[in-house]
Scaffold this motif. Structure first.
Motif, short mmCIF file in Angstrom:
data_model
loop_
_atom_site.label_atom_id
_atom_site.label_comp_id
_atom_site.label_asym_id
_atom_site.label_seq_id
_atom_site.Cartn_x
_atom_site.Cartn_y
_atom_site.Cartn_z
N ASN A 92 -10.96 1.18 6.25
CA ASN A 92 -9.45 1.97 6.78
C ASN A 92 -9.05 3.07 6.49
N LYS A 93 -9.78 3.95 5.61
CA LYS A 93 -9.53 5.23 5.03
C LYS A 93 -8.28 5.11 4.02
N TRP A 94 -8.52 6.32 3.28
CA TRP A 94 -7.56 6.49 2.19
C TRP A 94 -6.02 6.48 2.77
N GLY A 95 -5.22 5.95 2.11
CA GLY A 95 -3.84 6.14 2.53
C GLY A 95 -3.13 5.19 3.56
N THR A 96 -4.09 4.03 3.81
CA THR A 96 -3.95 2.98 4.61
C THR A 96 -4.14 1.68 3.91
N ASN A 97 -3.48 0.37 4.16
CA ASN A 97 -4.06 -0.63 3.75
C ASN A 97 -5.31 -1.35 3.84
N GLU A 110 -6.43 1.83 -3.73
CA GLU A 110 -5.43 1.59 -2.75
C GLU A 110 -4.64 0.46 -3.17
N ASN A 114 -0.57 0.45 -3.77
CA ASN A 114 0.19 -0.42 -2.97
C ASN A 114 1.26 -1.26 -3.80
#
Length: 212
Positions: A92-97, A110, A114
Motif C-alpha cells: 500500500n506504499k509508505w505513509g499509508t495503512n 508502518e 501508526n
C-alpha cells in the motif's frame, strides 16, 4: 466516594502498559533495524551527501551527528527507514495503512508508526481488558515479525511478555501515559508550525512581486 478518573485502576494500568510497549520495545526494535541497514557513521555521510533527501530539523540533524541511535525517536527512525531505500515499501506504499495480512518489514515499520500516532491521540485515560488484549496482540505480533527479520533473538518479545504482567507502581503509571501524549503533541506542534510557515511564505511572495 466515587473513584476519580485520575485514580490508578486496572484500566489505567492497561493504558500505561501500552505506552511502555510503544516507547520501549517498539522503538528499540526499530533502532535495531536501522542499525542493521546502516551504521551511525554511514548515516552521517548519507545525510551530508543528500541533505535535501531528509527533511529534518536542526535538532534532529544534531542527534544524527551524535551517532547514538538510542536517542532516535519513532519519527526519526521511520523517516530514515523509509527514505534510505534499502527496505522495499509495502503493497500500500509508505505513509499509508498496510494491508492487515502484509507481514513485510515495511508494513510492520508502518504499524509501529501508526501505534505511536493512534495512542498519541488517545483521549481516554483508561483501557478495558478486552481492548487491551486485542491491542497488545497486535503490538506483540508486529514486534515478533520484526525480530524475525533481525534474526533468532526474542529480546523484545520477552520484554513485552514481562511488561504485560509486571507489577506497576501507581506513581509510575501516569508518567508513561503523559510521555506518550507529549511525544505526539510535539510532532503535531512541529507539523502545525511548518504549515504556518508555508502559509506565511505564500502571503509574502505575491506581496514582494507586487512591490517590484
Amino acid at each position: 466516594m466515587a473513584l476519580s478518573k485520575y485514580d490508578s485502576t486496572r484500566e489505567t494500568t492497561n493504558l500505561a502498559r501500552i505506552a511502555r510497549a510503544i516507547l520501549g520495545p517498539c522503538v528499540d526494535v526499530l533502532r535495531d533495524i536501522l542499525t542493521k541497514e546502516i551504521t551511525p557513521p554511514e548515516l552521517k555521510k548519507e545525510l551530508n551527501k543528500y541533505p535535501n533527501k531528509y527533511r529534518i530539523s536542526q535538532h534532529q540533524k544534531q542527534v544524527v551527528k551524535n551517532g547514538d541511535y538510542s536517542k532516535f525517536d519513532i519519527s526519526l527512525l521511520y523517516m530514515f527507514l523509509r527514505n534510505l531505500g534499502s527496505i522495499p515499501e509495502h503493497k500500500n506504499k509508505w505513509g499509508t495503512n498496510p494491508d492487515p495480512y502484509d507481514k513485510s518489514v515495511s508494513a510492520n515499520i508502518e504499524r509501529i508508526r501508526n501505534f505511536r500516532n493512534e495512542w498519541g491521540h488517545f483521549t481516554d485515560l483508561s483501557l478495558s481488558d478486552s481492548d487491551f488484549e486485542q491491542h497488545w496482540k497486535n503490538i506483540f505480533q508486529t514486534v515478533k515479525d520484526l525480530e524475525g527479520y533481525l534474526g533468532a533473538t526474542t529480546v523484545y518479545q520477552d520484554a513485552l511478555n514481562n511488561l504485560k504482567t509486571c507489577c506497576m507502581d501507581p506513581d509510575s503509571i501516569q508518567p508513561y501515559i503523559k510521555k506518550l501524549l507529549l511525544v505526539e503533541q510535539l510532532v503535531t506542534d512541529i507539523t502545525d508550525l511548518k504549515d504556518e510557515v508555508q502559509q506565511i511564505k505564500k502571503t509574502i511572495e505575491p506581496a514582494s512581486l507586487n512591490g517590484n
